[in-house]
Write an enzyme that holds these catalytic residues in place. Structure first.
Site, short mmCIF file in Angstrom:
data_model
loop_
_atom_site.label_atom_id
_atom_site.label_comp_id
_atom_site.label_asym_id
_atom_site.label_seq_id
_atom_site.Cartn_x
_atom_site.Cartn_y
_atom_site.Cartn_z
N HIS A 1 -1.56 -27.92 -3.83
CA HIS A 1 -0.31 -27.18 -4.11
C HIS A 1 -0.58 -25.70 -4.40
CE1 HIS A 1 1.52 -31.22 -4.79
NE2 HIS A 1 0.35 -31.45 -5.35
N GLU B 1 -6.30 -12.65 10.47
CA GLU B 1 -4.86 -12.59 10.71
C GLU B 1 -4.54 -12.75 12.19
OE1 GLU B 1 -3.17 -9.79 7.15
OE2 GLU B 1 -4.37 -8.84 8.68
#
Ligand code: ARG
Length: 469
Positions: free
Chosen positions: A168, A302
């Site tokens: 999480h 990226e």
């Protein structure tokens, strides 16, 4: 587009001129042309033609002299295409097959007209593409292998290094950085197996299927398949000329591999943020800002994350092209190549760049160790220790939860709680806590198969080295 009027393109220039009276509309001619991209398969087209000449010889369609002459010219053309790439780059033929036939004509005259006997561009293009893919998928496999090797090296370098593990996106338990690296090796290892599976399934030769019904000449398709390095000939001509499963499978392999790479990219981009500062990227794979002088951006990762979308686009484009396509060949199938070529180019490039990132990434050892040692990441271990002392796990969980609350209130770690509180909450353990909850102890305990312990990571590194050869 070179032609300027609809009549300026003589129908006779194409491979199919006889039936036509009028010329092509110049805009459509360019629209229809696949040479600008299918010229990548020119060597495969020539290799296929060399084998086809042999097969026609075997079937008694060509004499031995004719076969020799054709093969000699085709071989010379292979060399020309290698030495003078601009020749095909500047040509305006309809497709690579038309280019080869025209060039062959220039070398052997009307004999060139015999080579297409019993063959169609439909089985020809299917064959060319498989031959081309065989080489390209070999390169893809090598790129997987290269990145896997780098990940295994990184795992070895960081087998002992504690870092926080997340669920999480909340810090959960300490893990070793090596274990994290090998998680990606597992994913890419499966990608590589999927690729091998696709290569194996693709291994049947289309040539000899004709346009769609098979060829009427007595061609030995088994020998032909063997000559082109296939295990066997395909079994159904209708399926053969319209089958692009191998393209779809390859696009899926690329897509899933890119999902995996994008996750690696995201994990490390996150760990490299100023907020985490657990990894640093080498100058070789980062860039700066044109405005903000202090910036160093993880562009390599990226771009890898970003290209994932484009490659998935190619997979879905092909699926939509194939949906509802009637048997057998339809020109829609010409749309199979550009996406495939781009997906392979980009995936191979991403694997190579990822390899450089893996080879040059630096973990901030001190910050990693500190981060993994703080914030109650050893709470599970405290509960486990209570279980070992005979406390049922649910009770242990409850008690450690209370201990965490106390520790938060006091602003200390679990092992630093005042003795009185420890005596009250975990009387079974007080005393050895500091030693038993130390991060290296926590890691070493997880030596089960699949666990994060340094010893286990080293064993997995060894197994990977064996697997990678
Ligand atoms: N350029 C075509 C392709 O890539 C080659 C096959 C053309 N066949 C035909 N009957 N027009 O699919």
């Amino acid at each position: 587009m070179t032609a300027s009027s609809p009549k300026s393109s003589k129908a006779g220039q194409q491979l199919w001129g006889g039936r036509f009276e009028g010329g092509l509309d110049p805009f459509f001619e360019a629209f229809n042309r696949s040479l600008p991209f299918d010229r990548r398969m020119v060597d495969e087209d020539l290799v296929g033609s060399i084998a086809w000449a042999e097969a026609l010889g075997g079937a008694g369609v060509l004499s031995a002299t004719e076969v020799k002459k054709l093969q000699k010219a085709l071989t010379a053309l292979r060399k020309t295409c290698r030495d003078e790439p601009q020749r095909i780059a500047e040509a305006t033929d309809e497709d690579v097959h038309s280019f080869v036939e025209r060039e062959l004509g220039a070398l052997v005259g009307s004999l060139a007209k015999k080579l297409h006997t019993g063959r169609s561009r439909n089985d020809q293009v299917a064959t060319d593409l498989k031959l081309w893919m065989r080489t390209a998928l070999g390169e893809l496999d090598a790129a997987f292998h290269g990145l896997l090797g780098a990940l295994v090296d990184l795992a070895e370098r960081t087998a002992d290094l504690p870092v926080p593990g997340y669920t999480h996106l909340q810090r959960a338990q300490p893990i070793t950085a090596g274990h994290h690296a090998l998680a990606y090796a597992e994913m890419l290892g499966r990608d590589r197996e999927r690729l091998a599976d696709c290569v194996r399934r693709m291994d049947a030769c289309p040539l000899g299927s004709g346009a769609m019904a098979g060829t009427a000449f007595g061609v030995d398709r088994r020998a032909l398949a063997k000559a082109l390095g296939f295990r066997q000939p395909t079994r159904n001509s209708l399926d053969t000329v319209s089958d692009r499963d191998h393209v779809a499978e390859t696009l899926f392999v690329c897509s899933l591999a890119m999902v995996h790479l994008s996750r690696l990219a995201e994990d490390w981009i996150f760990l490299g943020t100023h907020e985490a500062r657990l990894v640093r990227f080498a100058d070789a794979v980062a860039t700066g800002s044109s405005l903000m002088p202090q910036k160093k951006n993880p562009d390599a990762l990226e771009l890898i994350r970003g290209k994932c979308g484009r490659i998935h686009g190619h997979l879905h484009a092909l699926m939509m092209t194939m949906k509802g396509l009637p048997l057998a060949y339809d020109k829609d199938l010409q749309e199979d190549k550009e996406g495939l070529f781009d997906a392979l180019d980009q995936t191979i490039a991403c694997l190579k760049v990822a390899r450089t990132v893996v080879e040059t990434i630096e973990y901030d050892q001190e910050r990693c160790r500190t981060a993994a040692s703080q914030g109650y990441l050893n709470a599970t271990d405290l509960a486990d220790l209570l279980v070992q002392a005979g406390v049922p796990f649910r009770d242990a969980h409850e008690r450690v939860g209370l201990a965490v609350r106390q520790a938060i209130a006091q602003g200390c770690e679990l092992e630093d709680l005042p003795p009185a509180i420890l005596q009250e909450l975990v009387p079974e353990l007080a005393g050895s806590l500091r030693r038993d909850l130390a991060v290296d102890k926590v890691l070493a305990r997880r030596k089960v198969v699949g666990g994060t312990a340094p010893a286990r990571v080293r064993a997995e590194v060894k197994a990977w080295r064996k697997r990678l050869g």
